[in-house]
Enzyme design. Structure first.
Site, PDB file in Angstrom:
ATOM      1  CG  PHE A  35      -2.109  -0.750   1.118  1.00 53.60           C
ATOM      2  CD1 PHE A  35      -3.062  -0.694   0.544  1.00 53.60           C
ATOM      3  CD2 PHE A  35      -1.804  -2.132   1.825  1.00 53.60           C
ATOM      4  CE1 PHE A  35      -4.136  -1.647   0.440  1.00 53.60           C
ATOM      5  CE2 PHE A  35      -2.780  -3.172   1.873  1.00 53.60           C
ATOM      6  CZ  PHE A  35      -4.009  -2.870   1.249  1.00 53.60           C
ATOM      7  NE  ARG A  36       0.099   3.633   5.200  1.00 52.08           N
ATOM      8  CZ  ARG A  36      -0.864   2.715   5.406  1.00 52.08           C
ATOM      9  NH1 ARG A  36      -0.552   1.564   4.965  1.00 52.08           N
ATOM     10  NH2 ARG A  36      -1.868   3.314   5.733  1.00 52.08           N
ATOM     11  CG  ASP A 106      -3.178 -11.532   3.145  1.00 50.28           C
ATOM     12  OD1 ASP A 106      -3.034 -12.230   4.234  1.00 50.28           O
ATOM     13  OD2 ASP A 106      -2.101 -10.846   2.862  1.00 50.28           O
ATOM     14  CG  HIS A 121      -5.670  -3.423   9.947  1.00 49.75           C
ATOM     15  ND1 HIS A 121      -4.629  -3.082   9.406  1.00 49.75           N
ATOM     16  CD2 HIS A 121      -5.726  -2.965  11.218  1.00 49.75           C
ATOM     17  CE1 HIS A 121      -3.946  -1.916  10.175  1.00 49.75           C
ATOM     18  NE2 HIS A 121      -4.579  -2.029  11.305  1.00 49.75           N
ATOM     19  CB  CYS A 129     -25.517  -7.155   7.108  1.00 46.34           C
ATOM     20  SG  CYS A 129     -26.987  -5.925   7.298  1.00 46.34           S
ATOM     21  CB  CYS A 159     -31.761  -7.478   7.158  1.00 46.28           C
ATOM     22  SG  CYS A 159     -30.731  -6.390   7.402  1.00 46.28           S
ATOM     23  CB  SER A 197       4.787  -4.055   9.809  1.00 45.54           C
ATOM     24  OG  SER A 197       4.008  -2.788  10.244  1.00 45.54           O
ATOM     25  CB  SER A 198       6.506   0.612   7.061  1.00 46.09           C
ATOM     26  OG  SER A 198       5.306   0.906   6.914  1.00 46.09           O
TER      27      SER A 198
HETATM   28 ZN   LIG Z   1     -28.913  -7.519   7.635  1.00 48.09          ZN
END
Ligand SMILES: [Zn+2]
Length: 270
Positions: A35-36, A106, A121, A129, A159, A197-198
């Site tokens: 990403f970075r 991932d 994360h 949902c 829902c 990891s940075s």
């Molecule tokens: Zn729902």
């Protein structure tokens, strides 16, 4: 064998608690882009602002359309777990690593066989949902988007909620439970190992600081990180090579221990 690696192998084999924190560097060799940094997709291809929580709330349809593109770029070429993931799973099997905390979404650590895993994360393979919490495979949600139904909606009858990737978006709080557990593990560990990891993203970047106060900090990376000055062990190189080397060093040590025990047993029996 590298002296530093042998010393670290001794350290983690004798330690009561060993926690590993992994970042994007672990998954590079599996075809997941970073990403970075200069080559990172946030610098060149995508705008992080499009993937923020407030964007999702304001414009879920546009968010998911962009997300489909991001997903295909991120996971389209993934080849499965690599030697770094497998080495960490092996260190758990050997009884050396207690838990892997990852910033990656991932799912490759689980696929490689790591059982005690904290996904800080979230996990990109799931979507949830926002109203009822129903969990759905992200592929199903993306199929809806591909078919022109954006944002994808909850499959539960009655829902009316939208689905959201089960990952922590920019501008969204980390799930308290996962971060608290990771923090506790960092605090209680004799050795805390950071791989790929940075260490620039708060609050995961604070875990090594806390760990270094209490125990030994080891950093495995191809380049410099923000916390190198705190590290007791700095291992440079690709994690697909350095982590298997650590496994080898641990196995050599465990082998020596077994031999010693064997000799003692023979002596006692004799
Ligand atoms: Zn729902």
């Amino acid at each position: 064998m590298d002296e530093q690696m042998a010393a670290l192998a001794d350290e983690i084999s004798a330690a009561d608690g060993v926690t590993v924190l992994t970042g994007a560097g672990v998954s590079n060799a599996s075809g997941v882009p970073t990403f970075r940094g200069e080559e990172g997709i946030w610098n060149n291809e995508f705008d992080p602002a499009d993937f923020r929580m407030d964007r999702f709330e304001r414009d879920p349809a546009g968010f998911w359309t962009d997300r489909l593109e991001l997903h295909e770029r991120m996971f389209g070429d993934v080849t499965g777990p690599n030697d770094a993931h497998r080495a960490l799973a092996r260190l758990e099997d050997l009884g050396v690593v207690d838990v892997v905390v990852t910033q990656n979404t991932d799912g490759l650590h689980a696929e490689a066989g790591t059982n005690r895993l904290i996904e800080l994360h979230g996990n990109n393979a799931r979507s949830v949902c926002v109203e009822c919490g129903e969990s759905v495979p992200t592929e199903t949600a993306l199929d809806d988007v591909r078919a022109g139904n954006s944002p994808p909606s909850c499959p539960v009858v009655g829902c009316t909620g939208h689905l959201k990737p089960d990952v922590v978006l920019f501008g969204e709080r980390l799930p308290g439970g996962a971060y608290d557990s990771a923090r506790r593990m960092a605090w209680e560990s004799d050795v805390f190992i950071v791989v790929g990891s940075s260490l620039t993203v708060v609050p995961a970047s604070t875990l090594p600081e806390e760990a270094a106060e209490r125990g030994q900090l080891a950093i495995f990376d191809t380049g410099e990180t923000e916390k190198d000055h705190l590290a007791h062990y700095l291992v440079r190189g690709d994690a697909t090579e350095t982590l298997p080397a650590l496994v080898e060093a641990v196995q050599a040590r465990l082998g020596r221990e077994a031999d010693t025990r064997g000799v003692e047993n023979v002596t006692q029996e004799g």
